[in-house]
Design an enzyme around this catalytic site. Structure first.
Site, PDB file in Angstrom:
ATOM      1  N   LEU A  33      -1.068   1.663   8.939  1.00 46.35           N
ATOM      2  CA  LEU A  33      -0.496   0.346   8.679  1.00 46.35           C
ATOM      3  C   LEU A  33      -1.489  -0.775   8.988  1.00 46.35           C
ATOM      4  O   LEU A  33      -2.227  -0.713   9.962  1.00 46.35           O
ATOM      5  CB  LEU A  33       0.778   0.154   9.508  1.00 46.35           C
ATOM      6  CG  LEU A  33       1.869   1.210   9.289  1.00 46.35           C
ATOM      7  CD1 LEU A  33       3.073   0.905  10.161  1.00 46.35           C
ATOM      8  CD2 LEU A  33       2.276   1.297   7.822  1.00 46.35           C
TER       9      LEU A  33
ATOM     10  N   HIS B   6       1.085  -4.410   5.347  1.00 45.36           N
ATOM     11  CA  HIS B   6       2.360  -3.706   5.560  1.00 45.36           C
ATOM     12  C   HIS B   6       3.252  -4.520   6.501  1.00 45.36           C
ATOM     13  O   HIS B   6       4.447  -4.630   6.287  1.00 45.36           O
ATOM     14  CB  HIS B   6       2.119  -2.352   6.260  1.00 45.36           C
ATOM     15  CG  HIS B   6       1.412  -1.331   5.420  1.00 45.36           C
ATOM     16  ND1 HIS B   6       0.163  -0.877   5.718  1.00 45.36           N
ATOM     17  CD2 HIS B   6       1.809  -0.648   4.321  1.00 45.36           C
ATOM     18  CE1 HIS B   6      -0.202   0.037   4.845  1.00 45.36           C
ATOM     19  NE2 HIS B   6       0.778   0.202   3.977  1.00 45.36           N
TER      20      HIS B   6
ATOM     21  N   LYS C 145      -0.116  -5.434  -4.706  1.00 44.35           N
ATOM     22  CA  LYS C 145      -1.481  -4.908  -4.860  1.00 44.35           C
ATOM     23  C   LYS C 145      -1.445  -3.702  -5.797  1.00 44.35           C
ATOM     24  O   LYS C 145      -2.300  -3.544  -6.648  1.00 44.35           O
ATOM     25  CB  LYS C 145      -2.112  -4.517  -3.530  1.00 44.35           C
ATOM     26  CG  LYS C 145      -3.578  -4.152  -3.744  1.00 44.35           C
ATOM     27  CD  LYS C 145      -4.315  -3.977  -2.469  1.00 44.35           C
ATOM     28  CE  LYS C 145      -4.245  -2.567  -1.979  1.00 44.35           C
ATOM     29  NZ  LYS C 145      -4.904  -1.592  -2.881  1.00 44.35           N
ATOM     30  N   ASP C 146      -0.397  -2.891  -5.641  1.00 43.54           N
ATOM     31  CA  ASP C 146      -0.204  -1.768  -6.564  1.00 43.54           C
ATOM     32  C   ASP C 146       0.810  -2.214  -7.614  1.00 43.54           C
ATOM     33  O   ASP C 146       1.945  -1.734  -7.655  1.00 43.54           O
ATOM     34  CB  ASP C 146       0.304  -0.548  -5.788  1.00 43.54           C
ATOM     35  CG  ASP C 146      -0.727  -0.073  -4.781  1.00 43.54           C
ATOM     36  OD1 ASP C 146      -1.837   0.272  -5.200  1.00 43.54           O
ATOM     37  OD2 ASP C 146      -0.440  -0.097  -3.576  1.00 43.54           O
TER      38      ASP C 146
ATOM     39  N   GLN D 273       2.287   0.410  -9.936  1.00 49.96           N
ATOM     40  CA  GLN D 273       3.291   1.208  -9.209  1.00 49.96           C
ATOM     41  C   GLN D 273       4.612   0.439  -9.125  1.00 49.96           C
ATOM     42  O   GLN D 273       5.688   0.993  -9.372  1.00 49.96           O
ATOM     43  CB  GLN D 273       2.753   1.517  -7.805  1.00 49.96           C
ATOM     44  CG  GLN D 273       3.797   2.026  -6.827  1.00 49.96           C
ATOM     45  CD  GLN D 273       3.194   2.470  -5.507  1.00 49.96           C
ATOM     46  OE1 GLN D 273       2.603   3.537  -5.406  1.00 49.96           O
ATOM     47  NE2 GLN D 273       3.323   1.657  -4.466  1.00 49.96           N
TER      48      GLN D 273
ATOM     49  N   ARG E 146      -7.546   1.757   2.907  1.00 44.73           N
ATOM     50  CA  ARG E 146      -8.886   2.308   2.646  1.00 44.73           C
ATOM     51  C   ARG E 146     -10.002   1.415   3.180  1.00 44.73           C
ATOM     52  O   ARG E 146     -11.144   1.862   3.287  1.00 44.73           O
ATOM     53  CB  ARG E 146      -9.105   2.452   1.139  1.00 44.73           C
ATOM     54  CG  ARG E 146      -8.161   3.435   0.525  1.00 44.73           C
ATOM     55  CD  ARG E 146      -8.229   3.359  -0.966  1.00 44.73           C
ATOM     56  NE  ARG E 146      -7.287   4.300  -1.531  1.00 44.73           N
ATOM     57  CZ  ARG E 146      -7.506   5.020  -2.612  1.00 44.73           C
ATOM     58  NH1 ARG E 146      -8.643   4.920  -3.248  1.00 44.73           N
ATOM     59  NH2 ARG E 146      -6.595   5.829  -3.065  1.00 44.73           N
TER      60      ARG E 146
HETATM   61  O1  PAF Z   1       2.135   2.559  -2.049  1.00 43.84           O
HETATM   62  C1  PAF Z   1       2.200   3.557  -1.302  1.00 43.84           C
HETATM   63  O2  PAF Z   1       1.797   3.518  -0.126  1.00 43.84           O
HETATM   64  C2  PAF Z   1       2.742   4.867  -1.845  1.00 43.84           C
HETATM   65  O3  PAF Z   1       2.409   5.034  -3.178  1.00 43.84           O
HETATM   66  C3  PAF Z   1       4.257   5.026  -1.636  1.00 43.84           C
HETATM   67  C4  PAF Z   1       5.043   3.974  -2.381  1.00 43.84           C
HETATM   68  C5  PAF Z   1       4.564   4.953  -0.140  1.00 43.84           C
HETATM   69  C6  PAF Z   1       4.706   6.405  -2.144  1.00 43.84           C
HETATM   70  O4  PAF Z   1       4.065   7.437  -1.496  1.00 43.84           O
END
Ligand code: PAF
Length: 280
Positions: free
Chosen positions: A32, A36, A149-150, A153, A187
């Site tokens: 984290l 986060h 950021k993602d 996703q 990362r």
């Molecule tokens: O974004 C992330 O950290 C991951 O892709 C998630 C949403 C926790 C799923 O593993």
């Protein structure tokens, strides 16, 4: 803060509470950082209870070595969550989540998974969809939080929720940045000193591109971005795209009334960094 390791224990506890639309869920893979923590703070403000999951999901890694190298700092993560007054943490094992078959389910994400991150990370979004769906089924949150950021996703999760009529509100969260602009990521701690010094160029390029986008056509913006990274010894541009925010299809011409975002992936030594910015 209560910590649960099994599906049955977390479900039993959540069932015993009078939740009434007040459970916020923040899925994470641990390691984290302040990004986060800002999401958890937001979730705390908007919900009576907040549950965070920490689970490094094997099916969303294309390479075993990336999975093995994923940072693990569980003790510190739990301390950080406690300091943010997180109510519940769910840290299941791989066996608990996948039982006997560590496999992802195939999804139809209507092409959202075939561009950008999807081109170089085969199967990645099926892995993400599989685990997020499992978590949603177990936890049944009212709101779930995903960082921009993602962004790809985030759009994929929104589609999955809409298609399946899940009663979960997906809350997008702003990208949280270091002082020099680098988007926070688990990362980043693995960047070499040179890479870390060079990495702010990624966000600087996006900001420049946002200004150029107002005046120039998309191809000119793309050329300018490529030039920024040409001959850079520390950063290797993988892709730069400007895409419609709903279809995520990369565009080469601007259309009126469409909303665009710029997306970038860069290799900094062995670390792959991504970032994006809203353009209009
Ligand atoms: O974004 C992330 O950290 C991951 O892709 C998630 C949403 C926790 C799923 O593993």
């Amino acid at each position: 803060m209560k910590v649960f390791k099994t599906v049955s224990s977390v479900q039993k506890h959540l069932n015993s509470l009078n939740l009434k639309k007040s459970l916020g869920f923040v899925p994470t893979m641990g390691a984290l950082h302040d990004g986060h923590l800002s999401i958890i703070e937001k979730a705390k403000k908007e919900n009576k209870f907040v549950i965070v999951s920490i689970f490094v999901n094997p099916t969303q890694f294309e390479k075993q070595e990336d999975l093995k190298k994923y940072p693990n700092q569980l003790e510190l993560d739990l301390e950080l969550l406690k300091s943010k007054k997180c109510d519940f943490v769910f840290i299941p094992s791989v066996k608990e989540m996948y039982t006997t078959r560590i496999e992802s389910e195939p999804f139809d994400f209507q092409g959202l998974d075939k561009v950008m991150e999807g081109t170089s990370r085969e199967g990645h979004f099926d892995g993400v969809g599989t685990i997020v769906k499992k978590f949603f089924e177990i936890i049944q949150p009212h709101k779930a939080y995903f960082g921009e950021k993602d962004f790809q996703q985030l759009q994929i999760i929104k589609l999955m929720v809409n298609k399946n009529n899940l009663p979960i509100q997906i809350i997008p969260c702003d990208i949280y940045r270091e002082k020099d602009g680098l988007a926070m990521s688990s990362r980043n701690i693995r960047l070499s000193a040179n890479s870390r010094e060079a990495a702010p160029l990624i966000y600087q390029t996006l900001v420049k591109c946002k200004n150029l986008f107002l005046k120039k056509d998309i191809n000119k913006v793309k050329i300018s971005v490529k030039n920024q990274f040409k001959n850079n010894p520390d950063l290797d541009l993988e892709y730069f795209e400007i895409a419609d925010i709903t279809t995520l299809v990369p565009s080469s011409v601007k259309e009126k009334n469409k909303k665009y975002r710029a997306f970038i992936a860069v290799h900094a030594g062995s670390i792959r960094l991504i970032d994006n910015i809203a353009l209009n």
